[in-house]
Scaffold this motif. Structure first.
Motif, mmCIF file in Angstrom:
data_model
loop_
_atom_site.group_PDB
_atom_site.id
_atom_site.type_symbol
_atom_site.label_atom_id
_atom_site.label_comp_id
_atom_site.label_asym_id
_atom_site.label_seq_id
_atom_site.Cartn_x
_atom_site.Cartn_y
_atom_site.Cartn_z
ATOM 1 N N PRO A 1 8.133 3.317 -0.221
ATOM 2 C CA PRO A 1 7.807 2.156 0.629
ATOM 3 C C PRO A 1 6.325 2.094 1.011
ATOM 4 O O PRO A 1 5.741 1.004 1.037
ATOM 5 N N ASP A 2 5.700 3.240 1.303
ATOM 6 C CA ASP A 2 4.279 3.236 1.654
ATOM 7 C C ASP A 2 3.419 2.810 0.466
ATOM 8 O O ASP A 2 2.438 2.093 0.634
ATOM 9 N N CYS A 3 3.783 3.249 -0.717
ATOM 10 C CA CYS A 3 3.039 2.866 -1.925
ATOM 11 C C CYS A 3 3.143 1.359 -2.148
ATOM 12 O O CYS A 3 2.147 0.704 -2.467
ATOM 13 N N LYS A 4 4.334 0.817 -1.957
ATOM 14 C CA LYS A 4 4.529 -0.623 -2.140
ATOM 15 C C LYS A 4 3.694 -1.417 -1.135
ATOM 16 O O LYS A 4 3.216 -2.501 -1.444
ATOM 17 N N LYS A 5 3.512 -0.850 0.049
ATOM 18 C CA LYS A 5 2.766 -1.534 1.102
ATOM 19 C C LYS A 5 1.300 -1.762 0.702
ATOM 20 O O LYS A 5 0.714 -2.774 1.037
ATOM 21 N N ILE A 6 0.712 -0.832 -0.040
ATOM 22 C CA ILE A 6 -0.706 -0.932 -0.385
ATOM 23 C C ILE A 6 -0.944 -1.336 -1.842
ATOM 24 O O ILE A 6 -2.067 -1.606 -2.228
ATOM 25 N N PHE A 7 0.108 -1.379 -2.637
ATOM 26 C CA PHE A 7 -0.058 -1.547 -4.080
ATOM 27 C C PHE A 7 -0.741 -2.862 -4.448
ATOM 28 O O PHE A 7 -1.622 -2.882 -5.310
ATOM 29 N N LYS A 8 -0.376 -3.948 -3.799
ATOM 30 C CA LYS A 8 -0.969 -5.246 -4.142
ATOM 31 C C LYS A 8 -2.477 -5.240 -3.909
ATOM 32 O O LYS A 8 -3.250 -5.701 -4.742
ATOM 33 N N GLN A 9 -2.915 -4.695 -2.772
ATOM 34 C CA GLN A 9 -4.348 -4.610 -2.459
ATOM 35 C C GLN A 9 -5.079 -3.804 -3.540
ATOM 36 O O GLN A 9 -6.143 -4.204 -4.015
ATOM 37 N N ILE A 10 -4.511 -2.688 -3.946
ATOM 38 C CA ILE A 10 -5.148 -1.815 -4.930
ATOM 39 C C ILE A 10 -5.144 -2.474 -6.302
ATOM 40 O O ILE A 10 -6.140 -2.427 -7.027
ATOM 41 N N TYR A 11 -4.047 -3.112 -6.649
ATOM 42 C CA TYR A 11 -3.950 -3.793 -7.941
ATOM 43 C C TYR A 11 -4.996 -4.902 -8.039
ATOM 44 O O TYR A 11 -5.675 -5.025 -9.060
ATOM 45 N N ASN B 1 -8.368 -3.542 -8.580
ATOM 46 C CA ASN B 1 -8.524 -3.044 -9.938
ATOM 47 C C ASN B 1 -8.685 -4.172 -10.959
ATOM 48 O O ASN B 1 -9.304 -3.968 -12.000
ATOM 49 N N LEU B 2 -8.155 -5.342 -10.670
ATOM 50 C CA LEU B 2 -8.359 -6.479 -11.572
ATOM 51 C C LEU B 2 -9.841 -6.797 -11.719
ATOM 52 O O LEU B 2 -10.303 -7.159 -12.792
ATOM 53 N N ILE B 3 -10.577 -6.636 -10.636
ATOM 54 C CA ILE B 3 -12.002 -6.950 -10.638
ATOM 55 C C ILE B 3 -12.824 -5.759 -11.142
ATOM 56 O O ILE B 3 -13.639 -5.886 -12.047
ATOM 57 N N LYS B 4 -12.598 -4.595 -10.570
ATOM 58 C CA LYS B 4 -13.442 -3.433 -10.857
ATOM 59 C C LYS B 4 -12.966 -2.595 -12.057
ATOM 60 O O LYS B 4 -13.762 -1.914 -12.670
ATOM 61 N N ILE C 1 -8.811 3.808 2.658
ATOM 62 C CA ILE C 1 -8.673 3.421 1.252
ATOM 63 C C ILE C 1 -9.954 2.748 0.776
ATOM 64 O O ILE C 1 -10.439 3.030 -0.321
ATOM 65 N N LYS C 2 -10.526 1.887 1.614
ATOM 66 C CA LYS C 2 -11.789 1.210 1.246
ATOM 67 C C LYS C 2 -12.893 2.225 0.996
ATOM 68 O O LYS C 2 -13.715 2.032 0.107
ATOM 69 N N GLU C 3 -12.948 3.308 1.777
ATOM 70 C CA GLU C 3 -13.954 4.352 1.581
ATOM 71 C C GLU C 3 -13.814 4.972 0.196
ATOM 72 O O GLU C 3 -14.816 5.219 -0.473
ATOM 73 N N ILE C 4 -12.594 5.241 -0.221
ATOM 74 C CA ILE C 4 -12.350 5.842 -1.542
ATOM 75 C C ILE C 4 -12.716 4.836 -2.648
ATOM 76 O O ILE C 4 -13.255 5.221 -3.684
ATOM 77 N N LEU C 5 -12.419 3.562 -2.421
ATOM 78 C CA LEU C 5 -12.643 2.544 -3.449
ATOM 79 C C LEU C 5 -14.117 2.178 -3.627
ATOM 80 O O LEU C 5 -14.459 1.513 -4.592
ATOM 81 N N LYS C 6 -14.986 2.616 -2.723
ATOM 82 C CA LYS C 6 -16.419 2.293 -2.841
ATOM 83 C C LYS C 6 -17.027 2.976 -4.034
ATOM 84 O O LYS C 6 -16.751 4.040 -4.420
#
Length: 105
Positions: free
Chosen positions: A41-51, A54-57, A100-105
């Motif tokens: 459930p936690d993964c599903k909560k953030i998956f759309k944001q991460i996906y 990733n479409l862009i980067k 999560i934003k810190e890791i994605l930078k």
């Protein structure tokens, strides 16, 4: 019509990525690794944001730990919980958007 087709394809690709049962042959150290389970459930909560990020980067490697062939990564990367992000010397396990934003930078 073209926009609708694109939207449907995007949704299908999102579903395939989230529920991927494909064994990961190797880890791409240049990318951010996202270790997740498609039934978490936690993964599903953030998956759309991460996906969408990733479409862009295109800088994330998605590793679904549910398939047996991917479970060896649990010990290799000392995964205690999902979702877990690893990039070089950074690691974060959780769903806090700021972290999560810190890791994605």
């Amino acid at each position: 019509m073209i926009a609708l087709t694109g939207f449907l394809l995007l949704g299908l690709n999102f579903y395939r990525t989230e529920h991927s049962q494909v064994p990961i042959k190797s880890i791409d150290k240049d990318k951010i690794q996202l270790f997740y389970r498609d039934d978490c459930p936690d993964c599903k909560k953030i998956f759309k944001q991460i996906y969408l990020h990733n479409l862009i980067k295109q800088d994330i490697q998605f590793i679904n730990l549910k398939p047996i062939n991917n479970r060896h990564y649990i010990d290799e990367y000392t995964i205690h919980t999902v979702p877990t992000f690893i990039h070089k010397n950074k690691r974060y396990a959780g769903t806090q958007k700021e972290k999560i934003k810190e890791i994605l930078k």
